[in-house]
Motif scaffolding. Structure first.
Motif, short mmCIF file in Angstrom:
data_model
loop_
_atom_site.label_atom_id
_atom_site.label_comp_id
_atom_site.label_asym_id
_atom_site.label_seq_id
_atom_site.Cartn_x
_atom_site.Cartn_y
_atom_site.Cartn_z
N ARG A 359 24.64 2.91 -28.85
CA ARG A 359 25.97 3.48 -28.57
C ARG A 359 26.32 4.56 -29.59
O ARG A 359 26.87 5.60 -29.25
CB ARG A 359 27.03 2.37 -28.63
CG ARG A 359 27.06 1.56 -27.35
CD ARG A 359 28.19 0.58 -27.38
NE ARG A 359 28.21 -0.21 -26.16
CZ ARG A 359 28.62 -1.46 -26.09
NH1 ARG A 359 29.02 -2.07 -27.20
NH2 ARG A 359 28.63 -2.09 -24.96
N ALA A 360 25.98 4.24 -30.86
CA ALA A 360 26.28 5.23 -31.92
C ALA A 360 25.53 6.53 -31.65
O ALA A 360 26.08 7.63 -31.82
CB ALA A 360 25.87 4.65 -33.28
N GLU A 361 24.30 6.39 -31.20
CA GLU A 361 23.51 7.60 -30.92
C GLU A 361 24.11 8.41 -29.79
O GLU A 361 24.05 9.63 -29.78
CB GLU A 361 22.06 7.20 -30.58
CG GLU A 361 21.09 8.34 -30.75
CD GLU A 361 19.67 7.83 -30.77
OE1 GLU A 361 18.92 8.25 -29.87
OE2 GLU A 361 19.32 7.03 -31.64
N MET A 362 24.68 7.68 -28.82
CA MET A 362 25.30 8.38 -27.68
C MET A 362 26.78 8.69 -27.96
O MET A 362 27.50 9.07 -27.05
CB MET A 362 25.18 7.53 -26.42
CG MET A 362 23.75 7.43 -25.93
SD MET A 362 23.64 6.62 -24.34
CE MET A 362 24.08 4.96 -24.73
N HIS A 363 27.19 8.51 -29.21
CA HIS A 363 28.58 8.75 -29.63
C HIS A 363 29.55 7.90 -28.81
O HIS A 363 30.67 8.33 -28.52
CB HIS A 363 28.95 10.24 -29.51
CG HIS A 363 28.02 11.11 -30.28
ND1 HIS A 363 28.02 11.17 -31.65
CD2 HIS A 363 27.03 11.94 -29.87
CE1 HIS A 363 27.07 12.00 -32.05
NE2 HIS A 363 26.44 12.47 -30.99
N GLU A 364 29.11 6.70 -28.43
CA GLU A 364 30.00 5.83 -27.64
C GLU A 364 30.41 4.59 -28.43
O GLU A 364 31.08 3.70 -27.92
CB GLU A 364 29.28 5.38 -26.36
CG GLU A 364 29.21 6.49 -25.32
CD GLU A 364 28.42 6.07 -24.09
OE1 GLU A 364 27.98 4.90 -24.04
OE2 GLU A 364 28.22 6.93 -23.22
N PHE A 365 29.95 4.51 -29.67
CA PHE A 365 30.29 3.35 -30.49
C PHE A 365 31.70 3.52 -31.05
O PHE A 365 31.99 4.50 -31.73
CB PHE A 365 29.26 3.21 -31.64
CG PHE A 365 29.63 2.15 -32.62
CD1 PHE A 365 29.80 0.81 -32.23
CD2 PHE A 365 29.81 2.45 -33.96
CE1 PHE A 365 30.13 -0.17 -33.15
CE2 PHE A 365 30.16 1.48 -34.89
CZ PHE A 365 30.32 0.17 -34.48
N THR A 366 32.56 2.60 -30.73
CA THR A 366 33.96 2.69 -31.21
C THR A 366 34.31 1.44 -32.02
O THR A 366 33.71 0.38 -31.85
CB THR A 366 34.95 2.78 -30.04
OG1 THR A 366 34.64 1.73 -29.12
CG2 THR A 366 34.91 4.12 -29.37
N ALA A 491 31.57 5.93 -37.88
CA ALA A 491 32.59 5.62 -36.87
C ALA A 491 33.97 5.54 -37.51
O ALA A 491 34.99 5.69 -36.83
CB ALA A 491 32.26 4.30 -36.17
#
Ligand code: ADP
Length: 517
Positions: A359-366, A491
């Protein structure tokens, strides 16, 4: 300038031409004068000869009349006398002309002798008439007088007088011919001398004019050759004749413009080459990165497979071994189930970690950010972390203000610090303290985990945040801890950095933005 040289050459040529023309005119005049004189002398000569001939014929006619008693044809006699008179008049007139042309000295005696000759002829004719009309009937006497007239007067005096006149004229003709000859020779020599004197001047003038006309052309041609061969630094001298100054200036400015264009083209070419080179380098770098990324992905897939396989193999093995036993006790089943549960938890944690990283790689980690007091968070977790580092000391060095408010997901920040403290415990010398140091670096707060140990080399340090990187295979780490910690820090709009000195130890620092009061 150029025009002046042409004028100068024209003047020189005209001057030489004028000298030649004047010489030719003088020669022509002298020749014509001499020829006129020669013609005059020739006319006099033939006039004398004619006078002699007519006189002799008249004398013969008068003699025949006397000797043979023929009746003289008076008309013919008068005619001849008239002819003699005319001839004498012409001779006199010609002799006067000649005297005027040649001077008294050259014609001395001519006019005077003619008067005498006229008188002599007149005397002879009168003597004939006297003899014919004489009353002297003695033929002998008459014959005597005739004989005297014929032999003395005509044969001697008249012949001598006429011969002397003819000889004099012959002499004049000869002198004039000699003078013409001399004049001809003089003209020839004068022409040769004039040619010899003027020829070098003409040749020198031609050579000078040729150089004067050709030199600017040579200079211009050298310049155009230089331009054609691409030598744009060449400049034509601006010292040529004024007629060429504008042309030379125009050529020079044209060369300057060509040089400018050449320089610009050169600069563009160099810029283009530089662009192409840097683009090629960038492409190569991108390609290398892609290749490395691809290799890392392959490695990642292999690592993930390996990490997933290990707990699954344990679970399967435990279950199979337990089921194979005919009568396994409850104790054994319990142990087996505990092992399976432990591995399932590990598996679940691993999948959670992988999911977080993906998710972090896809900038989706919140993260759920909440305003929190950092000091509180750390003190609450200290007991737990001290358990992890037991029996080593974990010291909290709080160097910042007591009140530090941050916007964080408490569990995730605690997770980051747990990873760092566990690593410090795992990879540092035993029995050395681990320090948790907090200090302000406005507008941020730094939380560092410091240990004393072997440290990490600078070449390894740049890879420690990559997934599945395990420098020393100590403990059961999978090489995901630091990459997860970094993803969580980012994040929170913070950073995670590492400093390490080989043989001394490492320091991992979590930097978070502080909330303004
Ligand atoms: P692991 O699960 O192997 O601990 P990490 O991502 O947490 O994975 O760490 C990656 C590697 O970085 C470790 O394998 C270790 O070699 C090195 N490392 C991490 N922390 C430290 C430390 N404090 N001192 C020395 N080496 C460390």
């Amino acid at each position: 300038m150029y025009k002046r040289k042409l004028y100068l050459f024209g003047l020189l040529s005209t001057f030489i031409l004028l000298i030649a023309l004047a010489s030719a005119a003088v020669s022509a005049h002298l020749t014509r004068t001499n020829l006129a004189q020669a013609q005059l002398a020739q006319s006099l000569l033939s006039e004398h000869q004619q006078l002699s001939s007519i006189s002799y014929r008249l004398f013969k006619q008068l003699t025949d009349e006397l000797i043979f008693g023929k009746n003289a044809n008076q008309a013919k006699v008068r005619n001849k006398q008239q002819q003699i008179e005319n001839s004498l008049n012409r001779i006199k007139s010609l002799e006067l002309d000649q005297r005027e042309a040649l001077g008294l000295e050259a014609t001395l005696g001519s006019v005077e002798d003619t008067d005498e000759l006229e008188a002599l002829i007149q005397g002879i004719v009168e003597e004939f008439r006297a003899i014919a009309l004489s009353n002297d009937r003695t033929p002998l006497n008459q014959q005597q007088r005739l004989q005297t007239l014929l032999e003395v007067t005509i044969d001697n005096q008249f012949r001598e007088a006429i011969n002397s006149a003819v000889n004099r004229q012959t002499g004049v003709v000869s002198r004039i011919n000699a003078s013409i000859e001399t004049l001809n020779t003089s003209i020839v020599w004068f022409t040769i001398s004039l040619g010899l004197i003027t020829c070098p001047f003409i040749l020198l003038g031609c050579y000078w004019l040729f150089n004067a006309l050709y030199q600017p052309l040579t200079v211009i041609r050298t310049g155009t050759d230089a331009i054609a061969s691409g030598n744009y630094h060449y400049r034509l001298p601006e010292t040529l004749d004024s007629e060429f100054t504008d042309l030379v200036k125009a050529l020079n400015s044209m060369i300057a413009r060509l040089q400018e264009h050449e320089d610009q083209a050169d600069a563009h070419r160099k810029h283009l080459e530089f662009e192409v080179e840097s683009r090629t380098r960038a492409l190569k770098e991108a390609n290398n990165k892609l290749t490395q990324l691809d290799a890392k992905r392959r490695q990642f897939m292999a690592d993930v497979s390996h990490e997933l396989r290990t707990p699954l193999t344990i679970i399967r093995g435990e279950a199979q071994v337990t089921l194979r036993q005919a009568a396994a006790s409850n104790e054994i089943y319990k142990e087996t189930l505990e092992t399976i549960l432990e591995q399932a938890v590990n598996l679940s944690n691993l999948v959670d970690d992988l999911l977080l990283l993906a998710r972090a790689e896809m900038h989706e980690f919140t993260v759920d950010l909440v305003k929190s007091d950092l000091h509180n968070l750390l003190t609450q977790n200290m007991a737990l972390w001290q358990k992890l580092t037991k029996p080593r000391d974990l010291d909290l060095k709080w160097l910042a203000n007591n009140e530090v408010q941050v916007l964080i997901d408490k569990d995730r920040i605690a997770q980051v610090l747990t990873i760092l403290i566990e690593n410090a415990h795992k990879y540092s010398y035993p029995d050395t303290p681990i320090v948790l140091r907090v200090e302000s670096e406005s507008p941020n707060i730094n939380v560092s985990v410091i240990d004393i140990g072997e440290g990490i080399s600078s070449s390894d340090l740049q890879h420690v945040f990559e997934r599945f990187v395990r420098l020393k295979r100590k403990g059961n780490g999978m090489g995901l801890g630091l990459s997860i910690a970094k993803a969580i820090a980012e994040a929170h709009h913070g950073t995670l950095s590492a400093h390490s000195t080989l043989g001394k130890g490492s320091q991992f620092t979590l930097t978070l933005p502080v909330l303004d009061d």
